[in-house]
Design an enzyme around this catalytic site. Structure first.
Site, PDB file in Angstrom:
ATOM      1  N   ASP A  80       0.849  -1.192   0.000  1.00 26.60           N
ATOM      2  CA  ASP A  80       0.000   0.000   0.000  1.00 26.60           C
ATOM      3  C   ASP A  80       0.881   1.236   0.000  1.00 26.60           C
ATOM      4  O   ASP A  80       2.026   1.212   0.473  1.00 26.60           O
ATOM      5  CB  ASP A  80      -0.928   0.014   1.213  1.00 26.60           C
ATOM      6  CG  ASP A  80      -2.153   0.905   0.991  1.00 26.60           C
ATOM      7  OD1 ASP A  80      -2.353   1.358  -0.155  1.00 26.60           O
ATOM      8  OD2 ASP A  80      -2.908   1.147   1.948  1.00 26.60           O
ATOM      9  N   GLY A  81       0.326   2.316  -0.534  1.00 31.64           N
ATOM     10  CA  GLY A  81       0.990   3.607  -0.541  1.00 31.64           C
ATOM     11  C   GLY A  81       0.054   4.650   0.030  1.00 31.64           C
ATOM     12  O   GLY A  81      -1.165   4.509  -0.018  1.00 31.64           O
ATOM     13  N   GLU A 139       2.583   3.802  -4.172  1.00 35.56           N
ATOM     14  CA  GLU A 139       2.078   2.471  -4.512  1.00 35.56           C
ATOM     15  C   GLU A 139       3.133   1.691  -5.291  1.00 35.56           C
ATOM     16  O   GLU A 139       3.352   0.498  -5.045  1.00 35.56           O
ATOM     17  CB  GLU A 139       0.796   2.589  -5.342  1.00 35.56           C
ATOM     18  CG  GLU A 139      -0.391   3.221  -4.635  1.00 35.56           C
ATOM     19  CD  GLU A 139      -1.073   2.270  -3.658  1.00 35.56           C
ATOM     20  OE1 GLU A 139      -0.603   1.143  -3.456  1.00 35.56           O
ATOM     21  OE2 GLU A 139      -2.102   2.686  -3.085  1.00 35.56           O
ATOM     22  N   ASP A 165      -4.641  -2.385  -3.261  1.00 37.99           N
ATOM     23  CA  ASP A 165      -5.909  -1.688  -3.503  1.00 37.99           C
ATOM     24  C   ASP A 165      -5.740  -0.594  -4.556  1.00 37.99           C
ATOM     25  O   ASP A 165      -6.624   0.235  -4.760  1.00 37.99           O
ATOM     26  CB  ASP A 165      -6.473  -1.106  -2.201  1.00 37.99           C
ATOM     27  CG  ASP A 165      -5.556  -0.068  -1.567  1.00 37.99           C
ATOM     28  OD1 ASP A 165      -4.562   0.334  -2.198  1.00 37.99           O
ATOM     29  OD2 ASP A 165      -5.843   0.359  -0.421  1.00 37.99           O
ATOM     30  N   HIS A 225      -9.908  -0.558   2.645  1.00 36.09           N
ATOM     31  CA  HIS A 225     -10.728  -0.288   3.840  1.00 36.09           C
ATOM     32  C   HIS A 225     -11.997  -1.147   3.866  1.00 36.09           C
ATOM     33  O   HIS A 225     -13.071  -0.688   4.225  1.00 36.09           O
ATOM     34  CB  HIS A 225     -11.100   1.196   3.906  1.00 36.09           C
ATOM     35  CG  HIS A 225      -9.928   2.113   3.788  1.00 36.09           C
ATOM     36  ND1 HIS A 225      -8.956   2.219   4.772  1.00 36.09           N
ATOM     37  CD2 HIS A 225      -9.544   2.941   2.772  1.00 36.09           C
ATOM     38  CE1 HIS A 225      -8.043   3.099   4.377  1.00 36.09           C
ATOM     39  NE2 HIS A 225      -8.365   3.536   3.189  1.00 36.09           N
ATOM     40  N   ASP A 248      -1.963  -0.281   5.151  1.00 36.90           N
ATOM     41  CA  ASP A 248      -2.424   1.106   5.132  1.00 36.90           C
ATOM     42  C   ASP A 248      -1.940   1.847   6.372  1.00 36.90           C
ATOM     43  O   ASP A 248      -1.457   2.986   6.280  1.00 36.90           O
ATOM     44  CB  ASP A 248      -3.957   1.135   5.049  1.00 36.90           C
ATOM     45  CG  ASP A 248      -4.514   2.545   5.151  1.00 36.90           C
ATOM     46  OD1 ASP A 248      -4.291   3.328   4.218  1.00 36.90           O
ATOM     47  OD2 ASP A 248      -5.176   2.863   6.169  1.00 36.90           O
TER      48      ASP A 248
END
Length: 424
Positions: A9-10, A49, A71, A126, A136
């Site tokens: 994740d970024g 990302e 995501d 999320h 995250d």
């Protein structure tokens, strides 16, 4: 060649602005898990990302396979919808006749992917996916840390950025306090992959056997040389915070807190590690945490391994940890479904015995336990499941009194001691 499951994740506090990236890398063979993260003072979300995926793959070797969960629609569309191939074919020019953004990172990532067997899986952000949610948090924390470490802005502005993530009264101990409190619940232990150990003796035993993430102690805890020595050692190994007693009481899960609490990373064993031990103690739906912890303690004392089947208490429940008396830090323990266990026993050539009340069962001390033995104990309410007992040698402990059954931890101690007696 190795196989990995990777979550990436970024994050960007403003886009563009201070950014962070993170990845959680799990070796599918050994079960070893590694978390990596980093921050950049000024960047974009898309670059973060990309950095997450690049940094994760750099932890693998050429020829390895990796399943990357992200995501980011940006990553997903590039690799799964043909965007990347079109960009390369068109000389890194988009369909709008513009230069491809982040070309440097795309080329670096493409080079890594070309030398590995990589699949990108998109997950909704999320949405409760534990690996994604934890990445995250790590990425956002890395973004905040980049501000705190590198920014020349006024401290008030930095505080605003941290407030947006962790609340108005944010500071490092507060963030960790919130995590420690949440770990009283199983779903958060599973999400964070952490658990809690409390008390002087347990925390002493945790020093050399488990990865310690952070901890808390109170002024009142420092009442003798032994406690002071423990705190000194912990302060070298991990982040340790002194907090008021009333605050400590809020995160403690004991009635009379001793004033020392550690948050540790879970460390389950692989089936291969468990298979090196014999006997193996198998708990089939044993739900009482005190019984599970006591059995762990007994198993460790006799150099056994333990397998927990579905329906059993969470091995990282605080009551299990306490009643194990430190065994949880060194005992080989694996989680399996009943089907996985029966397949494991067959492949590894373990004789499976089950303690059951059945006319066909043999008195336990008349049963000759083989060199590779797996003994199954069920809950006091339901016993061993039919699925397992049908595939097992049946044994029982004779009783002369009026009790309907023995406590399962007592039964386990009796059987284990008999196996040790036979082998000696």
């Amino acid at each position: 060649m190795s196989s990995f499951t990777i979550y990436t994740d970024g994050s960007c506090l403003n886009n563009p602005g201070p950014g962070g990236w993170a990845a959680v890398i799990t070796d599918n063979v050994t079960g070893e898990r590694e978390e990596i993260s980093g921050g950049v003072k000024y960047t974009t979300n898309n670059r973060m990302e990309l950095m997450a995926a690049i940094s994760a793959l750099e932890k693998t070797d050429e020829g390895d396979s990796a399943e990357i969960f992200t995501d980011s629609a940006y990553l997903k569309k590039a690799f799964n919808d043909g965007w990347l191939e079109n960009w390369k074919r068109n000389g890194w020019i988009t369909t709008n006749k513009k230069n491809v953004s982040n070309q440097d990172l795309w080329q670096e990532l493409d080079e890594l992917v070309s030398k590995r067997d990589v699949v990108f899986r998109w997950v909704k952000g999320h949405s409760g996916t534990s690996g994604n949610e934890w990445c995250d948090k790590l990425a956002r924390a890395a973004a905040v840390n980049s501000v705190i470490k590198n920014s020349n802005e006024d401290k008030t502005e930095t505080l605003k950025l941290t407030d947006s993530l962790f609340g108005e009264d944010f500071n490092l101990p507060t963030k960790y306090l919130k995590i420690a409190k949440k770990l009283q619940m199983k779903k958060y232990r599973q999400e964070f992959n952490f658990f809690v150990a409390e008390g002087l003796r347990l925390c002493e035993m945790a020093l050399s056997s488990t990865k310690i993430e952070f901890g808390f102690f109170t002024e009142e805890f420092l009442k003798n040389e032994r406690a002071e020595e423990l705190v000194k050692k912990l302060q070298v190994l991990t982040k340790l915070y002194k907090i008021p007693s009333d605050t400590f009481d809020k995160i403690s899960d004991t009635q009379t807190p001793q004033g020392i609490l550690l948050v540790l990373r879970q460390n389950l064993s692989t089936p291969e590690d468990v298979a090196k031990k014999s006997p193996i103690i198998v708990l089939d739906g044993v739900q009482d945490p005190g019984n599970v912890g006591t059995i762990l303690r007994t198993a460790e004392a006799f150099d056994c391994a333990v397998i927990l089947l579905e329906g059993s208490a969470d091995i990282y429940n605080s009551k299990v940890v306490r009643s194990s008396m430190g065994a949880i830090f060194s005992l080989p323990v694996a989680l399996m479904t009943r089907e996985e266990f029966l397949n494991f026993a067959q492949i590894k050539k373990f004789e499976v015995s089950a303690t059951v009340l059945d006319p066909s069962a043999k008195i336990y001390f008349k049963h000759k336990f083989k060199k590779k033995s797996a003994i199954v104990f069920g809950s006091e309410a339901n016993g061993v499941s039919e699925e397992v007992s049908d595939s097992a040698k049946k044994i029982f402990i004779p009783m002369q009194g009026t009790a309907e059954s023995l406590n399962v931890s007592t039964a386990a101690g009796i059987i284990i001691s008999e196996i040790v007696r036979q082998r000696s």
